[in-house]
Design an enzyme around this catalytic site. Structure first.
Site, short mmCIF file in Angstrom:
data_model
loop_
_atom_site.label_atom_id
_atom_site.label_comp_id
_atom_site.label_asym_id
_atom_site.label_seq_id
_atom_site.Cartn_x
_atom_site.Cartn_y
_atom_site.Cartn_z
N CYS B 43 0.68 -1.07 0.01
CA CYS B 43 -0.03 -0.01 -0.05
C CYS B 43 1.06 1.29 0.05
O CYS B 43 0.37 2.26 -0.01
CB CYS B 43 -0.90 -0.08 1.45
SG CYS B 43 -1.06 -1.48 2.01
N CYS B 112 -2.76 -3.48 8.58
CA CYS B 112 -2.53 -2.27 8.98
C CYS B 112 -2.07 -2.25 10.74
O CYS B 112 -1.25 -1.73 11.16
CB CYS B 112 -3.62 -1.17 8.90
SG CYS B 112 -4.03 -0.96 7.17
#
Lengths: 163, 133
Positions: B43, B112
């Protein structure tokens, strides 16, 4: 479908790629496989053709993108696993990325001239080109660990350019 | 083909995203400060997490700076909240699953919370290295 992506397009297995040729071979394959061109096929053959089309499409997208091409090559040549979700700890690389993101953030926040923003992007694009050149060299000299590192760097740079 | 995956964020993620706690930087040259910097290439997220540790070995201040998606920002914001007031050992035991659960992260965003856990570990490691422990 047991060909690798490079063989599929009759291209040499290498990082450097003739993009125009890739585009051309892709179009040729699409025309060949298009179901409208073979109206009398059985449902089974039709299914096969659809699968093959998906394979061709994946192959094209992979080879067209430098990051995906490099990852595919690392997998193909040295079975280097490409786990997209792994965490990177390279402090130098990440510090540089952080600085660039801070710089971009400041440029966007302040009411700066558009040229300053475009100068910033020019700088990052130049870095992208240097990384691509280094990546080609790394593959040429079979330095796959280095190629892997450069591929990660390229990924971060491309994400930055998308912002 | 280039379609964007829409992720609906939970309320807690949005809260941390809109009002992130402890955003900022500590002096990384300070011998009481440990800096962890980690990234997720997929990402392009970059996360910096810093801790300031007192003489009793307790984290008295924590700051973060994250460039990434809402879940990455929320994960690091929550992480700084949780580690404040904890000893290094306690902070090191915080698991990404707890962060993911608290924020109700969807499976696609669980990485995350892993990044936040890795950032805590990296900061502790950096502090210990500085202290010669």
């Amino acid at each position: 479908m047991n060909k690798n992506y490079f063989e599929l397009f009759s291209l040499p297995v290498a990082f450097a790629i003739d993009e125009a040729l890739l585009q051309q071979r892709y179009r040729e394959l699409l025309l060949q496989l298009h179901p409208d061109r073979r109206p009398t096929v059985s449902p089974h053959e039709k299914k096969e053709a659809t699968l093959l089309l998906a394979f061709v499409h994946d192959a094209f997208r992979t080879l067209l993108s430098p990051v995906k091409r490099a990852e595919y090559l690392l997998q193909l040549l040295v079975s280097m696993p490409q786990n997209a979700e792994r965490t990177v700890h390279d402090v130098d690389l990440l510090t540089q990325q952080l600085e660039w993101r801070e710089e971009l953030e400041a440029l966007k926040r302040e009411d700066v001239h558009a040229d300053e923003l475009s100068l910033f992007y020019e700088k990052i694009k130049a870095e992208r080109q240097r990384t691509l050149d280094a990546l080609k060299q790394a593959f040429d000299s079979q330095s796959y660990d280095l190629a892997n590192e450069l591929c990660v760097k390229l990924k971060f740079i491309e994400r930055l350019l998308q912002q | 083909m280039g379609g964007k995956i829409i992720v609906k964020y939970e309320k807690k993620v949005l809260d941390h995203y809109d009002n992130p706690r402890n955003v900022g930087s500590l002096d990384k040259e300070d011998s009481h400060v440990g800096t962890g910097i980690v990234g997720a290439p997929a990402c392009g997220d970059v996360m910096k997490l810093q801790i300031k540790v007192n003489d009793e070995g307790v984290i008295e201040e924590a700051k973060f700076k994250t460039y990434g998606c809402g879940s990455a920002i929320a994960s690091s914001s929550l992480a700084t909240e949780w580690i404040k007031g904890k000893t290094l050992d306690e902070a090191g035991q915080i698991k990404n699953t707890a962060i993911a659960e608290e924020l109700a992260l969807p499976p696609i965003k669980v990485h995350c919370s892993i990044l936040a856990e890795d950032a805590i570990h990296a900061a502790i490691k950096d502090y210990r290295r500085k202290q010669g422990v």
